[in-house]
Design a protein around this motif. Sequence first.
Motif, PDB file in Angstrom:
ATOM      1  N   ASP A  66       0.865  -1.185   0.000  1.00  0.00           N
ATOM      2  CA  ASP A  66       0.000   0.000   0.000  1.00  0.00           C
ATOM      3  C   ASP A  66       0.899   1.233   0.000  1.00  0.00           C
ATOM      4  OD1 ASP A  66      -1.662   2.091   0.453  1.00  0.00           O
ATOM      5  OD2 ASP A  66      -2.495   1.336   2.338  1.00  0.00           O
ATOM      6  N   SER A  67       1.014   1.873  -1.180  1.00  0.00           N
ATOM      7  CA  SER A  67       2.006   2.951  -1.292  1.00  0.00           C
ATOM      8  C   SER A  67       1.627   4.189  -0.489  1.00  0.00           C
ATOM      9  CB  SER A  67       2.248   3.319  -2.754  1.00  0.00           C
ATOM     10  OG  SER A  67       1.080   3.869  -3.310  1.00  0.00           O
ATOM     11  N   THR A  68       0.370   4.274  -0.001  1.00  0.00           N
ATOM     12  CA  THR A  68       0.040   5.423   0.858  1.00  0.00           C
ATOM     13  C   THR A  68       0.764   5.299   2.201  1.00  0.00           C
ATOM     14  OG1 THR A  68      -1.934   4.398   1.823  1.00  0.00           O
ATOM     15  CG2 THR A  68      -2.239   5.682  -0.204  1.00  0.00           C
ATOM     16  N   GLN A  69       1.324   4.128   2.475  1.00  0.00           N
ATOM     17  CA  GLN A  69       2.060   3.933   3.733  1.00  0.00           C
ATOM     18  C   GLN A  69       3.567   4.085   3.539  1.00  0.00           C
ATOM     19  OE1 GLN A  69       1.023   0.550   6.186  1.00  0.00           O
ATOM     20  NE2 GLN A  69      -0.911   0.269   5.125  1.00  0.00           N
ATOM     21  N   TRP A  70       3.984   4.695   2.417  1.00  0.00           N
ATOM     22  CA  TRP A  70       5.406   4.701   2.070  1.00  0.00           C
ATOM     23  C   TRP A  70       6.294   5.245   3.180  1.00  0.00           C
ATOM     24  CZ3 TRP A  70       8.188   9.284   1.776  1.00  0.00           C
ATOM     25  CH2 TRP A  70       7.440  10.462   1.752  1.00  0.00           C
ATOM     26  N   MET A  71       5.801   6.257   3.887  1.00  0.00           N
ATOM     27  CA  MET A  71       6.680   6.907   4.876  1.00  0.00           C
ATOM     28  C   MET A  71       6.988   6.002   6.076  1.00  0.00           C
ATOM     29  SD  MET A  71       3.372   7.644   5.369  1.00  0.00           S
ATOM     30  CE  MET A  71       2.977   9.052   4.355  1.00  0.00           C
ATOM     31  N   TRP A  72       6.162   4.951   6.271  1.00  0.00           N
ATOM     32  CA  TRP A  72       6.392   4.055   7.411  1.00  0.00           C
ATOM     33  C   TRP A  72       7.523   3.068   7.143  1.00  0.00           C
ATOM     34  CZ3 TRP A  72       4.563   6.843  10.829  1.00  0.00           C
ATOM     35  CH2 TRP A  72       3.326   7.471  10.692  1.00  0.00           C
ATOM     36  N   ASN A  73       8.126   3.136   5.958  1.00  0.00           N
ATOM     37  CA  ASN A  73       9.311   2.309   5.682  1.00  0.00           C
ATOM     38  C   ASN A  73      10.602   3.004   6.099  1.00  0.00           C
ATOM     39  OD1 ASN A  73       8.167  -0.041   4.131  1.00  0.00           O
ATOM     40  ND2 ASN A  73       7.371   1.638   2.881  1.00  0.00           N
ATOM     41  N   ILE A  74      10.519   4.333   6.209  1.00  0.00           N
ATOM     42  CA  ILE A  74      11.740   5.100   6.493  1.00  0.00           C
ATOM     43  C   ILE A  74      12.197   4.833   7.924  1.00  0.00           C
ATOM     44  CG2 ILE A  74      12.671   7.451   6.697  1.00  0.00           C
ATOM     45  CD1 ILE A  74      10.761   8.152   4.359  1.00  0.00           C
ATOM     46  N   GLY A  75      13.486   4.524   8.040  1.00  0.00           N
ATOM     47  CA  GLY A  75      14.044   4.236   9.360  1.00  0.00           C
ATOM     48  C   GLY A  75      13.852   2.789   9.790  1.00  0.00           C
ATOM     49  N   THR A  76      13.240   1.956   8.910  1.00  0.00           N
ATOM     50  CA  THR A  76      13.079   0.532   9.238  1.00  0.00           C
ATOM     51  C   THR A  76      14.197  -0.268   8.565  1.00  0.00           C
ATOM     52  OG1 THR A  76      11.756  -0.047   7.297  1.00  0.00           O
ATOM     53  CG2 THR A  76      10.564   0.873   9.194  1.00  0.00           C
ATOM     54  N   SER A  77      14.094  -1.592   8.659  1.00  0.00           N
ATOM     55  CA  SER A  77      15.100  -2.447   8.013  1.00  0.00           C
ATOM     56  C   SER A  77      15.018  -2.345   6.495  1.00  0.00           C
ATOM     57  CB  SER A  77      14.902  -3.906   8.446  1.00  0.00           C
ATOM     58  OG  SER A  77      13.609  -4.338   8.050  1.00  0.00           O
ATOM     59  N   ARG A  78      13.954  -1.721   5.956  1.00  0.00           N
ATOM     60  CA  ARG A  78      13.823  -1.562   4.495  1.00  0.00           C
ATOM     61  C   ARG A  78      14.449  -0.261   3.999  1.00  0.00           C
ATOM     62  NH1 ARG A  78       9.372  -3.796   6.474  1.00  0.00           N
ATOM     63  NH2 ARG A  78       8.257  -1.829   6.715  1.00  0.00           N
ATOM     64  N   ASP A  79      15.184   0.406   4.860  1.00  0.00           N
ATOM     65  CA  ASP A  79      15.839   1.676   4.524  1.00  0.00           C
ATOM     66  C   ASP A  79      17.317   1.542   4.916  1.00  0.00           C
ATOM     67  OD1 ASP A  79      16.695   4.302   4.293  1.00  0.00           O
ATOM     68  OD2 ASP A  79      15.421   5.074   5.911  1.00  0.00           O
ATOM     69  N   TRP A  80      18.217   1.932   3.987  1.00  0.00           N
ATOM     70  CA  TRP A  80      19.643   1.843   4.321  1.00  0.00           C
ATOM     71  C   TRP A  80      20.003   2.789   5.465  1.00  0.00           C
ATOM     72  CZ3 TRP A  80      23.345  -1.537   2.505  1.00  0.00           C
ATOM     73  CH2 TRP A  80      22.971  -2.351   1.444  1.00  0.00           C
ATOM     74  N   GLY A  81      19.187   3.776   5.731  1.00  0.00           N
ATOM     75  CA  GLY A  81      19.406   4.628   6.899  1.00  0.00           C
ATOM     76  C   GLY A  81      20.500   5.667   6.739  1.00  0.00           C
ATOM     77  N   TYR A  82      20.736   6.102   5.498  1.00  0.00           N
ATOM     78  CA  TYR A  82      21.771   7.118   5.296  1.00  0.00           C
ATOM     79  C   TYR A  82      21.320   8.474   5.811  1.00  0.00           C
ATOM     80  CZ  TYR A  82      23.877   3.707   2.147  1.00  0.00           C
ATOM     81  OH  TYR A  82      24.439   2.576   1.624  1.00  0.00           O
ATOM     82  N   LYS A  83      22.318   9.282   6.192  1.00  0.00           N
ATOM     83  CA  LYS A  83      22.050  10.662   6.596  1.00  0.00           C
ATOM     84  C   LYS A  83      23.030  11.567   5.872  1.00  0.00           C
ATOM     85  CE  LYS A  83      20.262  10.058  11.246  1.00  0.00           C
ATOM     86  NZ  LYS A  83      20.475  10.330  12.663  1.00  0.00           N
ATOM     87  N   ALA A  84      22.602  12.790   5.599  1.00  0.00           N
ATOM     88  CA  ALA A  84      23.514  13.773   5.018  1.00  0.00           C
ATOM     89  C   ALA A  84      24.542  14.176   6.071  1.00  0.00           C
ATOM     90  CB  ALA A  84      22.731  14.992   4.553  1.00  0.00           C
ATOM     91  N   ALA A  85      25.702  14.623   5.595  1.00  0.00           N
ATOM     92  CA  ALA A  85      26.708  15.127   6.527  1.00  0.00           C
ATOM     93  C   ALA A  85      26.184  16.409   7.181  1.00  0.00           C
ATOM     94  CB  ALA A  85      28.008  15.407   5.777  1.00  0.00           C
ATOM     95  N   SER A  86      26.642  16.636   8.371  1.00  0.00           N
ATOM     96  CA  SER A  86      26.251  17.851   9.079  1.00  0.00           C
ATOM     97  C   SER A  86      26.701  19.086   8.289  1.00  0.00           C
ATOM     98  CB  SER A  86      26.913  17.834  10.459  1.00  0.00           C
ATOM     99  OG  SER A  86      26.762  19.076  11.069  1.00  0.00           O
TER     100      SER A  86
END
Length: 216
Positions: A66-86
Amino acid sequence: MNQFSPAELSPDGELMSESMRSRYDFIVCGGGTTGSVVARRLAEDPNVSILLIEAGGSDRVPQVIDSTQWMWNIGTSRDWGYKAASSKTVNGRTPLLPMGKVLGGGSSINSSVWARGHMNDFNNWAAASGEEGWNYDNIFKVYCKIEDWQGTPEAKRRGQGRLLNILQPENPFPLVAGLIKGAEPETTMGPLSSSCQLQKVMGYLDEGKTPSGQKP
Ligand SMILES: Cc1cc2nc3c(=O)[nH]c(=O)nc-3n(C[C@H](O)[C@H](O)[C@H](O)COP(=O)(O)OP(=O)(O)OC[C@H]3O[C@@H](n4cnc5c(N)ncnc54)[C@H](O)[C@@H]3O)c2cc1C
């Protein structure tokens, strides 16, 4: 009960239809948007064997289907979890840079907005690489070849009957129409070339059901 090694199981625990081989004609590394499409296209030839390797797990979870739930994947095991440099320009913050780590890659965790790339980007790539295949006239034909546009038919601008269902939003935020109208006087490059016209092509994929990159 049979015991299967991890190599014999798909990410969601189903038995693979055939055992792993020791050799393949093609090995595609990364089962994201691009890799999945490449593997599927290769698989149109029944005489070749293909191994698609994906670092992440199954896409058969509600937050992907259900693509309306896309944001609930962020920060889970389905996201590499990268962050921009400070950066000082954002007051030292390190914004999240999500990237799909799941079968389908970004297409499994994105919001399914269909927006064609800008003509000038493609033409610049064609000029920089010397490869005419990248110019927008050619890319435009590719877009039409993969679309199944569900709005008012416009044979010259939109593809129909192909793999990807493209729907227009039913109740777009009122600001959207105003934004497009406001940009119209600034667009002088013709109907296919202006970013304003390109954004009118924008739609959503397949009624909120994510066509994960493995499917098209
Ligand atoms: C949150 C979010 C929202 C987005 N919204 C939209 C949108 O609405 N519309 C739109 O057009 N685009 C959107 N995008 C962008 C779009 O999803 C990406 O541009 C696209 O998925 C990139 O495709 P890709 O094949 O280059 O990479 P990916 O789809 O990221 O595929 C790379 C794959 O390789 C795998 N991988 C990496 N390293 C290895 C390894 N060593 N071994 C095996 N596998 C590996 C990854 O796990 C991943 O599955 C969004 C992206 C995100 C993250």
